[in-house]
Structures are given as C-alpha cells and as structure tokens.
Design an enzyme around this catalytic site. Structure first.
Site, PDB file in Angstrom:
ATOM      1  N   HIS A 313       0.886  -1.111   0.038  1.00  0.00           N
ATOM      2  CA  HIS A 313      -0.015  -0.040  -0.068  1.00  0.00           C
ATOM      3  C   HIS A 313       0.799   1.332  -0.017  1.00  0.00           C
ATOM      4  CE1 HIS A 313      -3.122   2.668   1.230  1.00  0.00           C
ATOM      5  NE2 HIS A 313      -3.742   1.923   0.779  1.00  0.00           N
ATOM      6  N   ASP A 371      -7.960  -5.281   0.277  1.00  0.00           N
ATOM      7  CA  ASP A 371      -8.470  -6.270  -0.889  1.00  0.00           C
ATOM      8  C   ASP A 371      -8.046  -7.641  -0.632  1.00  0.00           C
ATOM      9  OD1 ASP A 371      -7.728  -3.269  -2.722  1.00  0.00           O
ATOM     10  OD2 ASP A 371      -9.640  -4.235  -2.921  1.00  0.00           O
TER      11      ASP A 371
HETATM   12  C1  SDX Z   1      -6.288  -0.036  -2.831  1.00  0.00           C
HETATM   13  O1  SDX Z   1      -4.554   4.499  -1.930  1.00  0.00           O
HETATM   14  C2  SDX Z   1      -5.454   3.974  -1.258  1.00  0.00           C
HETATM   15  O2  SDX Z   1      -5.801   4.458  -0.239  1.00  0.00           O
HETATM   16  C3  SDX Z   1      -5.805   2.907  -2.104  1.00  0.00           C
HETATM   17  C4  SDX Z   1      -6.873   2.201  -1.264  1.00  0.00           C
HETATM   18  C5  SDX Z   1      -8.345   2.670  -0.974  1.00  0.00           C
HETATM   19  O3  SDX Z   1      -8.879   2.331  -0.092  1.00  0.00           O
HETATM   20  O4  SDX Z   1      -8.642   3.681  -1.715  1.00  0.00           O
HETATM   21  O5  SDX Z   1      -6.440   1.473  -0.099  1.00  0.00           O
HETATM   22  C6  SDX Z   1      -7.412   0.663  -1.999  1.00  0.00           C
HETATM   23  O6  SDX Z   1      -5.898   0.110  -4.066  1.00  0.00           O
HETATM   24  C7  SDX Z   1      -5.530  -0.834  -2.043  1.00  0.00           C
HETATM   25  C8  SDX Z   1      -4.290  -1.729  -2.911  1.00  0.00           C
HETATM   26  C9  SDX Z   1      -4.676  -2.679  -3.709  1.00  0.00           C
HETATM   27  N1  SDX Z   1      -3.521  -2.945  -4.887  1.00  0.00           N
HETATM   28  C10 SDX Z   1      -2.919  -4.005  -4.797  1.00  0.00           C
HETATM   29  O7  SDX Z   1      -3.076  -4.926  -3.699  1.00  0.00           O
HETATM   30  C11 SDX Z   1      -2.237  -4.574  -5.820  1.00  0.00           C
HETATM   31  C12 SDX Z   1      -0.729  -4.945  -5.407  1.00  0.00           C
HETATM   32  N2  SDX Z   1      -0.074  -3.863  -4.654  1.00  0.00           N
HETATM   33  C13 SDX Z   1       0.928  -3.074  -5.497  1.00  0.00           C
HETATM   34  O8  SDX Z   1       0.492  -2.861  -6.750  1.00  0.00           O
HETATM   35  C14 SDX Z   1       1.470  -1.742  -4.543  1.00  0.00           C
HETATM   36  O9  SDX Z   1       1.710  -2.307  -3.367  1.00  0.00           O
HETATM   37  C15 SDX Z   1       0.605  -0.610  -4.707  1.00  0.00           C
HETATM   38  C16 SDX Z   1       0.296  -0.061  -6.084  1.00  0.00           C
HETATM   39  C17 SDX Z   1      -0.623  -0.910  -3.835  1.00  0.00           C
HETATM   40  C18 SDX Z   1       1.303   0.527  -3.959  1.00  0.00           C
HETATM   41  O10 SDX Z   1       2.295   0.928  -4.858  1.00  0.00           O
HETATM   42  P1  SDX Z   1       3.552   1.840  -4.411  1.00  0.00           P
HETATM   43  O11 SDX Z   1       3.271   2.535  -2.993  1.00  0.00           O
HETATM   44  O12 SDX Z   1       4.162   2.574  -5.455  1.00  0.00           O
HETATM   45  O13 SDX Z   1       4.514   0.705  -3.882  1.00  0.00           O
HETATM   46  P2  SDX Z   1       5.891   0.457  -4.489  1.00  0.00           P
HETATM   47  O14 SDX Z   1       5.536   0.233  -6.040  1.00  0.00           O
HETATM   48  O15 SDX Z   1       6.814   1.834  -4.467  1.00  0.00           O
HETATM   49  O16 SDX Z   1       6.464  -0.596  -3.671  1.00  0.00           O
HETATM   50  C19 SDX Z   1       7.601  -0.594  -3.170  1.00  0.00           C
HETATM   51  C20 SDX Z   1       8.479  -1.916  -3.225  1.00  0.00           C
HETATM   52  C21 SDX Z   1       8.812  -2.203  -4.717  1.00  0.00           C
HETATM   53  O17 SDX Z   1       9.874  -3.152  -4.916  1.00  0.00           O
HETATM   54  P3  SDX Z   1      11.477  -2.399  -5.121  1.00  0.00           P
HETATM   55  O18 SDX Z   1      11.457  -1.541  -6.237  1.00  0.00           O
HETATM   56  O19 SDX Z   1      11.720  -1.497  -3.840  1.00  0.00           O
HETATM   57  O20 SDX Z   1      12.440  -3.520  -5.003  1.00  0.00           O
HETATM   58  O21 SDX Z   1       7.451  -2.866  -3.056  1.00  0.00           O
HETATM   59  C22 SDX Z   1       7.300  -3.862  -4.177  1.00  0.00           C
HETATM   60  C23 SDX Z   1       7.786  -2.975  -5.371  1.00  0.00           C
HETATM   61  O22 SDX Z   1       7.876  -3.621  -6.374  1.00  0.00           O
HETATM   62  N3  SDX Z   1       5.887  -4.226  -4.014  1.00  0.00           N
HETATM   63  C24 SDX Z   1       5.415  -5.333  -4.327  1.00  0.00           C
HETATM   64  C25 SDX Z   1       4.026  -5.200  -3.903  1.00  0.00           C
HETATM   65  N4  SDX Z   1       3.655  -3.989  -3.782  1.00  0.00           N
HETATM   66  C26 SDX Z   1       4.876  -3.375  -3.548  1.00  0.00           C
HETATM   67  N5  SDX Z   1       5.891  -6.424  -4.559  1.00  0.00           N
HETATM   68  C27 SDX Z   1       5.193  -7.467  -4.690  1.00  0.00           C
HETATM   69  N6  SDX Z   1       3.766  -7.482  -4.577  1.00  0.00           N
HETATM   70  C28 SDX Z   1       3.244  -6.469  -4.184  1.00  0.00           C
HETATM   71  N7  SDX Z   1       1.960  -6.493  -4.026  1.00  0.00           N
END
Ligand code: SDX
Length: 436
Positions: A313, A371
């Site tokens: 998140h 989710d």
């Molecule tokens: C919702 O914003 C809100 O409030 C949204 C929400 C709401 O109520 O409105 O809470 C609802 O959208 C919840 C989130 C649902 N999405 C998912 O579950 C999809 C999977 N999650 C990822 O896509 C991600 O965690 C996000 C999009 C939710 C957050 O993205 P960020 O903040 O841009 O995180 P990031 O990409 O900077 O992650 C940091 C690191 C990265 O790795 P490095 O580059 O540091 O090596 O963590 C990794 C990312 O690749 N990472 C994940 C991951 N989420 C982040 N790796 C594997 N699986 C994941 N789910």
C-alpha cells in the site's frame, strides 16, 4: 490550517535568491510546506510523480496513519465504526461530519430509500453491452449516464444540488450494480424494496428472482454492510484524487463520480480484489499451499512482473486495519455457511503467514491490504468475481461525493492544473513532406 512558527528556507547553490516557505500544521499527521508561491518567485516547479510527498488539499474527512495502521473517518476509528454503526450511519458521518442522532438517521435512511429506483430508460443503456461485458465497463457507462437524467441537480456550485446528487448517487449505486449483474446472467432486474435495509435491499436485487420470495440471510447482509463501511472512504487515493480533479472543472457530480469508477477499476487500486482472487485460484490450480513457495519466488523475480495482489500500500507500511476486520468477517461468513474448510481461505491465510515472515516483504513493509480478504468473503456470499470492484465502487461513492463536496465547498478551490518537467524536443521547423 494552522500556520506553524517553523519556516522552511529554500536556497540555491547557483546564487538564485533564497525563498522562505511557510509551514502549516494539521490537527494530526505531517505538517505541509506551502509551495503555492514557489513558481512565481523562483520560476521553478516541484517534481513529485505519483505524489509521494504531495498534499493536494486540506481535508477534515478521513485520516490514515500508515505506520500505526490507523484509519479514522471524521476522527472515529474504523474498528469502532465497523462494529457499532451501519453503512448509512457511516455515510451520514462522512457527508455531514457527525454521527446521526436516531431521528437524523431515520430521516436520512428514508431519503436514501426513496431514491433507490432509477429511471426506466436506464435499462436500455445495458442492452448496448454484450452479456459478458465487464461490470466495471457497464458501471462507468451507467454512472456517467445518470447526469443525463438529473438536470435539476447538476450545478455543483449549488449546495442543494450537491446534497440531492449525493443522496441519489448513494441510493442508486446498489440498484445499478445489481442491474449490471442481472444483465450478465440474463435474469430480469429486481426492483428495490423500501422495507429492506440498504445492504438487504442490495442482496435481494442481486439474488432474488420474480419466481419466489427472497429472504436475505442476516449474517450475510451484516457482512455486506460491513464491507461497504470498510470501503467507504480512504483519504486522497487515486480514484478520490481523480474525482476531485475532474470535479474541479465544475462538471456535474455524476460525471465526476463516473471518472472515479473508471480509475478504481485498475488492478493496482480497486481492481486488486478481483486480481487477488484470481491469483489465489491460480495458486490453487498450481497445487495450492504446496506451491506457495514457487509463487513467492515468481513475485520476487522482478522480470516476472508478478505481484502479490492484495499486498502492499502507498500509505500503510503496517497492517491495513481494514484487512484485519475483513478477515474477521471472513471467519463469520464462512462459519455461517459451513465453509470453514474453504480451500481458498486456508490458502490465503497460509500465503499471508509466509509473506509476513519473508524478508522480501518485511524489508518492503508489504502487508495485506483491504483487498486481500474482501474477495474471499464476497465469493462466499455468492458475489461473482468480476463484480467485486463494482461493489467497491458502490461503497466508495459516498467517500468520493463527500470529498468532492468538501472541495467545491472550499472558497479557495481552483481548477486542478499540474505542470511538468519537459524533456522532449526543443523548438524546430516543419520540413515539407518531400524533404523528410
Ligand atoms: C487500494 O491508496 C489507497 O488508499 C488505495 C486503497 C483505497 O482504499 O482507496 O487502499 C485501495 O487500492 C489498495 C491497494 C490494492 N492494490 C494491490 O493490492 C495491488 C498490489 N499492490 C501493489 O501494486 C502496490 O503495493 C501498490 C500499488 C498498492 C502500492 O504501490 P507503491 O506505493 O507505488 O509501492 P511501490 O511500488 O513503491 O513498492 C515498493 C516496493 C517495490 O519494490 P522495489 O522497487 O523497492 O524492489 O515493494 C514492491 C515494489 O515492487 N511491491 C510489491 C508489491 N507492492 C509493492 N512486490 C510484490 N507484490 C506487491 N503487491
């Protein structure tokens, strides 16, 4: 906003004149640096793609503490609201800032109940879609189409119009989502019934047929109502920011909410619950719990582009408080339905356990979000997977509307118009095609 006595001084190593920037304090949460005069005084923009360090507005509606895993709607912890209030009380709180008294609640419920029907013409929009159209494609169309029916409540600057539009949208979303579902299964639409609760009415419109009376199951209705409450608002997330930016042009509230529906559809946002359930099904097909290790390996391999859906998140760097409540609801519903041994629920709990112990996820502060469990409980209730995000949109409509109305009600609001760092071609002359 309270001006802070701390100032920020911006100085440049190239001798450009330094600038003092005021800071403001909120009631809780990080202070902000006011950069509104930055461009005028320095000719420079700030740069923050994804808005990781940017406050787009000041708000009194929802507060999230990502480190503590805390979520407050108008100051009330989500854990208390989910247990002590129903969704319409939460809607009242988000819209008006206070929990309703018994008489205020009765009046609000009656207003919403009397707006649950949609114009009979709305059904003809659905006929243009294939029966297998994704419900979010249908919802994006239907919600936008509502603006064609309510010329009496589309002047966003008129507080009465904003109020009736809010009531209409909250009231009609369940009817539209149920219609989108019935259309895909070729069953007749079920009209709302005014003697049912908001969630009970939705369940009946979803699962009843004209052939026999439908008695909603109280445990499932309560679970549905709690799912609505847990999704009602969430600060300046992507779809809420979309609604604010769209509404800042002065467009009507139905069009602005349709923009929010479209944004929520994405798998990184509201589409994650559908993607998460599909992910659990894939792991189950691969061999279930025994294959979790292989799947986690794939996730850690960046080239695979595989994410652990329902994890991570932008704000929560600790457990999403909604995920905990959703897991409890899962237990209740699966218990009520005698599905204790639901293989997907067991798989999800094992996957959560393994991920929370794995250094890759711990180092990146990746925890289950709202989710992760919501798909399992909705599937147990009988909601088809492609409808999960439409239900998220149904529940989030009140948050979108409350945030939109807060923005429009702020005398300081302007049309949103971000700038850019331009890295493209500098000015050049067009050559006639014969010379290209
Ligand atoms: C919702 O914003 C809100 O409030 C949204 C929400 C709401 O109520 O409105 O809470 C609802 O959208 C919840 C989130 C649902 N999405 C998912 O579950 C999809 C999977 N999650 C990822 O896509 C991600 O965690 C996000 C999009 C939710 C957050 O993205 P960020 O903040 O841009 O995180 P990031 O990409 O900077 O992650 C940091 C690191 C990265 O790795 P490095 O580059 O540091 O090596 O963590 C990794 C990312 O690749 N990472 C994940 C991951 N989420 C982040 N790796 C594997 N699986 C994941 N789910």
């Amino acid at each position: 906003m309270t001006p802070s006595d701390v100032k920020a001084t911006l100085s440049f190593s190239d001798g450009s004149p330094q600038m003092e920037l005021p800071l403001y304090k909120g009631t809780i949460g990080p202070d902000v640096i006011d950069i509104r005069k930055l461009y005028a005084q320095t000719g420079k923009f700030t740069y923050d793609p994804g808005f990781l360090s940017t406050a787009s507005c000041n708000s009194t509606i929802t507060y999230i503490d990502g480190d503590k895993g805390e979520l407050l709607y108008r100051g009330y912890p989500i854990e208390q609201l989910a247990v002590n209030c129903d969704y319409l009380e939460t809607c009242y709180l988000l819209l008006y800032g206070e929990l309703p008294t018994p008489s205020q609640k009765e009046e609000f419920v009656s207003r919403v109940t009397n707006h649950t029907m949609v114009n009979e013409q709305m059904q003809f929009f659905l006929r243009g879609f294939r029966r297998d159209a994704h419900p979010m494609a249908v919802m994006t169309g239907l919600v936008g189409a509502l603006s064609a029916f309510y010329h009496d409540s589309t002047d966003i600057n008129n507080p009465e119009h904003r109020e009736i539009a809010a009531i209409r949208l909250i009231a009609k979303m369940p009817t539209l989502v149920a219609m989108a579902y019935k259309y895909t299964i070729g069953q007749p639409y079920i009209y709302p019934k005014n003697d049912l609760s908001y969630a009970g009415n939705f369940m009946r419109m979803m699962f009843a047929t004209p052939c026999e009376e439908y008695k909603p199951n109280d445990v499932l209705v309560r679970a549905m109502d709690r799912i609505f409450t847990l999704h009602a608002d969430h600060e300046q997330n992507a779809s809420t920011s979309t609604v604010r930016l769209c509404g800042s042009s002065g467009t009507n509230p139905f069009a602005a909410i349709a923009a929010g529906v479209a944004c929520l559809w994405g798998p990184a946002h509201g589409g994650a619950n559908e993607a998460c359930l599909n992910m659990l099904n894939d792991i189950q097909q691969m061999g279930g719990v025994a294959k979790i290790g292989d799947f986690i390996k794939q996730v850690k391999d960046k080239s695979s582009n595989v994410k652990l859906m329902g994890f991570g998140h932008r704000v929560y760097k600790n457990y999403d408080p909604r995920a905990k409540l959703m897991r409890e609801t899962c237990h209740e519903v699966l218990g009520e339905l005698g599905l204790h041994d639901d293989p997907l629920f067991k798989l999800a709990m094992e996957l959560e356990k393994i991920a929370l112990e794995d250094e890759y996820f711990v180092a990146r502060k990746l925890y289950p979000n709202v989710d992760f469990y919501s798909g399992i409980v909705q599937r147990a209730i009988g909601i088809p997977v492609p409808l999960f995000t439409a239900i998220f949109a149904l529940a989030r409509t009140v948050g979108w509307i409350a945030q939109l109305n807060e923005m429009i009600g702020d005398p300081e609001y302007k049309i949103g118009r971000p700038r850019q760092l331009f890295v493209g071609a500098t000015k050049r002359d067009v050559k006639p095609i014969a010379q290209r």
